[in-house]
Design an enzyme around this catalytic site. Structure first.
Site, PDB file in Angstrom:
ATOM      1  N   ALA A 244      35.925  30.164  62.258  1.00 19.10           N
ATOM      2  CA  ALA A 244      34.811  29.217  62.289  1.00 19.10           C
ATOM      3  C   ALA A 244      34.146  29.097  60.927  1.00 19.10           C
ATOM      4  O   ALA A 244      33.628  28.031  60.574  1.00 19.10           O
ATOM      5  CB  ALA A 244      33.790  29.650  63.345  1.00 19.10           C
ATOM      6  N   GLU A 247      36.739  26.625  58.682  1.00 22.37           N
ATOM      7  CA  GLU A 247      37.281  25.375  59.211  1.00 22.37           C
ATOM      8  C   GLU A 247      36.237  24.254  59.242  1.00 22.37           C
ATOM      9  O   GLU A 247      36.472  23.164  58.729  1.00 22.37           O
ATOM     10  CB  GLU A 247      37.824  25.597  60.623  1.00 22.37           C
ATOM     11  CG  GLU A 247      39.186  26.266  60.672  1.00 22.37           C
ATOM     12  CD  GLU A 247      40.328  25.270  60.554  1.00 22.37           C
ATOM     13  OE1 GLU A 247      40.062  24.053  60.563  1.00 22.37           O
ATOM     14  OE2 GLU A 247      41.475  25.726  60.451  1.00 22.37           O
ATOM     15  N   SER A 249      33.013  23.909  57.998  1.00 23.26           N
ATOM     16  CA  SER A 249      32.342  23.517  56.750  1.00 23.26           C
ATOM     17  C   SER A 249      33.293  22.772  55.832  1.00 23.26           C
ATOM     18  O   SER A 249      32.900  21.824  55.139  1.00 23.26           O
ATOM     19  CB  SER A 249      31.779  24.744  56.035  1.00 23.26           C
ATOM     20  OG  SER A 249      30.693  25.294  56.745  1.00 23.26           O
ATOM     21  N   CYS A 358      25.849  27.533  67.600  1.00 21.58           N
ATOM     22  CA  CYS A 358      26.722  28.087  66.567  1.00 21.58           C
ATOM     23  C   CYS A 358      26.084  29.239  65.788  1.00 21.58           C
ATOM     24  O   CYS A 358      25.001  29.088  65.216  1.00 21.58           O
ATOM     25  CB  CYS A 358      27.133  26.976  65.605  1.00 21.58           C
ATOM     26  SG  CYS A 358      28.081  27.535  64.183  1.00 21.58           S
ATOM     27  N   GLU A 367      25.627  25.942  52.656  1.00 24.99           N
ATOM     28  CA  GLU A 367      26.825  25.490  51.941  1.00 24.99           C
ATOM     29  C   GLU A 367      26.790  23.982  51.722  1.00 24.99           C
ATOM     30  O   GLU A 367      27.067  23.495  50.609  1.00 24.99           O
ATOM     31  CB  GLU A 367      28.082  25.874  52.726  1.00 24.99           C
ATOM     32  CG  GLU A 367      28.378  27.361  52.715  1.00 24.99           C
ATOM     33  CD  GLU A 367      29.538  27.749  53.604  1.00 24.99           C
ATOM     34  OE1 GLU A 367      30.089  28.850  53.410  1.00 24.99           O
ATOM     35  OE2 GLU A 367      29.899  26.953  54.505  1.00 24.99           O
TER      36      GLU A 367
END
Length: 409
Positions: A244, A247, A249, A358, A367
């Site tokens: 997670a 993938e 981001s 999440c 990010e």
């Protein structure tokens, strides 16, 4: 019986195909159901017909409702893929398949590295990683693929450093994660990919136990030694975080760039306000809403009968929450087809909602803030190197993205 069969034939298949000319928005059938049939049935890969919940307000109510379970081992659970259905009985307890109180315990063991303060402390490092990648991109040939140059490396470097996984091993876990998440993988392919990834991380746990560092896997190895987690729980948790953590981001960086290039007025606005952290943070929320990359829904099963909008979801029924439907619900987000970086969009459901929201959302936000606030000023002439219609989308995974994004400057 004939009436039932006739009505069954009208049930749409899920997930639906997005319109090629408008690939960012939900499929037309999702939009129609949001307006006219917000608690309707869909047909998934195994022929079963779970409920599809599309309205924002309904998702807010039900995703916090203890009458719905995330226990994927229950008969009738609406699995995303046949490979997931085949492997579910063998999965250990995880934050992705347990209800409280077990979920609460497991989440507590993994939560600390993703708390806002710890993630904010990573901002200078994320900036350093991005600046180095942009330097390499500008010094290299053009056109280039932004997915490989920026989109995939930024979150991969960051999550491997957080976990303590060697970045040079990225091909192994990127390949494995693709196989695990793809709707096109057979159960055998997914099982082999999962075994390869868990075996790799299991060996890494041995190394961390013998020589711990300041990373998350070392921290979890200590919890295993202290009896706070089992070895299987720790390895499975590390696997989920690793997959997670890079993938989604990676998809958002490339898709967000493409969306902005297709909306030059909003790209100009972002450049003009890139020194305003609040504006950039809000722009990230709007792009998360607008793109909603998890396009195959999040899944639950009813523990007991639930009435909503005059419809009864029976105990044992599968339920899918179509996140893009909620994020394009005009009652919550007026004129939802318009990308508007000034829109207050923080109430979106791109990360889900409720107890299972999440785990890595704070990291993803930082990010994206760093990338969106830097990339387009560092490369102000960034442009597509091919017509928009030729950009290859990847729709076969749990989250959609781009196979490549050819750009020039």
């Amino acid at each position: 019986m004939s009436e039932i069969l006739a009505s069954d034939r009208d049930v749409p298949d899920y997930p639906m195909q997005r319109e090629p000319q408008c690939p960012f928005a939900p499929a037309a059938t999702v939009r129609e159901m949001t307006r006219e049939d917000p608690v309707g049935k869909v047909r998934i890969w195994d022929g079963s017909m779970p409920w599809l919940i599309t309205r924002h307000a309904d998702q807010r109510a039900l995703l916090n409702d203890p009458r719905l379970s995330i226990n994927e081992k229950r008969p009738g659970y609406p699995h995303m893929t046949r490979s997931r259905a085949a492997s579910a009985p063998h999965h250990p307890p995880l934050i992705t398949n347990t209800d409280p109180p077990e979920h609460t315990r497991l989440r507590r063991t993994a939560n600390a590295p993703f708390m806002v303060k710890r993630v904010e402390a990573l901002r200078p490092r994320i900036q350093q990683v991005l600046d180095g990648l942009i330097d390499e991109m500008l010094a290299g040939p053009k056109p280039t693929d932004l997915v490989q140059a920026i989109g995939l490396p930024v979150p991969t470097v960051v999550i491997t450093e957080i976990l303590g996984v060697p970045y040079e091993d990225r091909k192994l876990f990127q390949t494995a994660s693709h196989a695990l998440l793809s709707h096109e993988s057979t159960p055998e392919q997914a099982r082999e990919a999962g075994q390869a990834l868990i075996g790799y991380l299991d060996r890494l746990f041995d190394a961390k136990s013998a020589d711990p560092g300041g990373d998350v896997m070392s921290e979890m190895a200590g919890r295993v030694t202290a009896g706070e987690m089992s070895r299987v729980e720790a390895t499975s948790m590390a696997t989920a975080i690793l997959i997670a953590g890079h993938e989604t981001s990676a998809s958002m960086i490339s898709l967000g760039t493409l969306a902005l290039l297709q909306n030059p007025d909003q790209l100009m606005l972002l450049r003009e306000h890139s020194d305003d952290p609040k504006f950039v943070a809000n722009a990230v929320e709007e792009l998360l809403r607008y793109l909603t990359i998890v396009h195959s829904g999040i899944r639950r099963i009813a523990n007991e009968d639930i009435e909503i909008r005059g419809t009864v979801i029976r105990a044992g029924d599968g339920v899918i929450f179509e996140l893009a439907g909620a994020n394009y619900d005009a009652e919550e987000f007026p004129d939802p087809d318009r990308l508007d970086l000034r829109r207050p969009a923080r109430q979106h459901h791109a990360f889900g909602y409720g107890a299972h929201q999440c785990l890595g959302q704070s990291l993803a936000r930082v990010e994206l803030q760093v990338v969106y606030g830097t990339l387009y000023n560092r490369i102000p002439t960034l442009a597509l190197a091919v017509p928009f219609e030729e950009v290859p989308f990847a729709m076969e995974g749990v989250a959609y993205g781009l196979k490549s994004l050819p750009v020039t400057w």
